[in-house]
Design an enzyme around this catalytic site. Sequence first.
Site, PDB file in Angstrom:
ATOM      1  CG  ASP A   9      -1.947   1.117   1.283  1.00  0.00           C
ATOM      2  OD1 ASP A   9      -2.076   1.792   0.289  1.00  0.00           O
ATOM      3  OD2 ASP A   9      -2.742   1.053   2.155  1.00  0.00           O
ATOM      4  CG  ASP A 105      -3.017   3.915  -3.268  1.00  0.00           C
ATOM      5  OD1 ASP A 105      -3.982   3.251  -3.456  1.00  0.00           O
ATOM      6  OD2 ASP A 105      -3.081   4.689  -2.287  1.00  0.00           O
ATOM      7  CD  GLU A 106      -5.364  -0.258  -0.926  1.00  0.00           C
ATOM      8  OE1 GLU A 106      -5.322  -1.000  -0.225  1.00  0.00           O
ATOM      9  OE2 GLU A 106      -6.220   0.773  -0.951  1.00  0.00           O
TER      10      GLU A 106
END
Length: 416
Positions: A9, A105-106
């Site tokens: 993350d 973003d993960e």
Amino acid sequence: MARTILHCDMNSFYASVELLSYPELRSKPVAVCGDPKSRHGIILAKNESAKKYGVVTAETIWQARRKCPDLILLPPHRERYSAYSKQINAIYCRYTDLVEPFSIDESWLDITGSMHLFGNSGKQIADEIRATVYHETGLTCSVGVSFNKIFAKLGSDYKKPNATTVISQENWRSIVFPLPVSALLFIGRAAAKTLHQYGIDTIGQLAACDVQMLQDLFGKNGRQLHEYANGLEHAPVRPFGSREPIKSVGNGTTFSKNLTTWEEVYANLSILSDMVAVRLRKYNLYCTGVQVTIRDAQFHTITRQKQLSRSTHLSRELADACMELTRQSWHMPNPIRMLTVTALHPVPAEQYTEQLDLFSASPPGKKEKLEKLETTMDQIRSKFGNKAISYGSAFHKPALPNDAPPTHSSAKGTED
């Protein structure tokens, strides 16, 4: 065989990307926000300094500045975020082909089969990935290491920024059970509030719950939450580039001016429905239900949905169904700040079968004409751009309440 799953993350992703261009602002409270002039003025991301003031994602700019008067606001650059996301996922793919992005973003990584090539433990590889991402991009990430996807995500959230947390078969109860239920994936504010009413505030208390009670509260999701809390999640990490089956298709917008008439509502529902319908046809899908989300000027939000009498991928039919839902749920002139149209329960075109409605007032051939019209519009947009042709502000006369004035029908084409 026990799995080793990572959840990576990125830390304050949007804000961190923006600060690459403004290194002098790193120690100051910074947030990325939408355009206040178009009333998209909410916080999209914030750095660690802003978090210390209590600034949170999705709150309005005025709320954030009340907490932090010196907050520095930066505009978003989504193309940059997308480029960095692709670069970061390419780094992950050096370690395994099982890389499943969860958002921009993960990502989850299953390194079970490749771990022996890169190190002796999941933590060692997670630390190496964090160092590589920082060296090549200047950005930091937090990584959770565990034996399933749910606990790996809990691990990435457990300690931030720029940290690795291992939740193993040996220590998971001591780490997971004391956490609030809201820390568990897919438990939102409403579900947490419901659980609190029954004295369930921690994941450990959720794990000890009677499954039948949870099913009574949340339906089939109740059993799933119980399994998550007890470490019994076994979903695989999909190979990079594979696409999860689409469960819904939606578009929404916040308006620069509140909607206060049924004509304005139908016009904007038509535009949103057109956007949704284009995507349905792109994916070769038909939807069997629709959902409308409405937010007023005080940020109160309601969501309503309904099953359709027949599956569709036509904007006219989506718009009419959404208008019917809105009429049943809203009272004019109570202003509307935001609308979202979502097509629910999509099915592949090859599974589509039309059920004829013997009592329909629609003239014969109407659906075929709409199919031809919207398919032609798709072709024009494909050749000349998305703005080449669109519906007018009131493409079709809506079924308005008795006290509402009539609207006009028109179609509009514009050069790109």
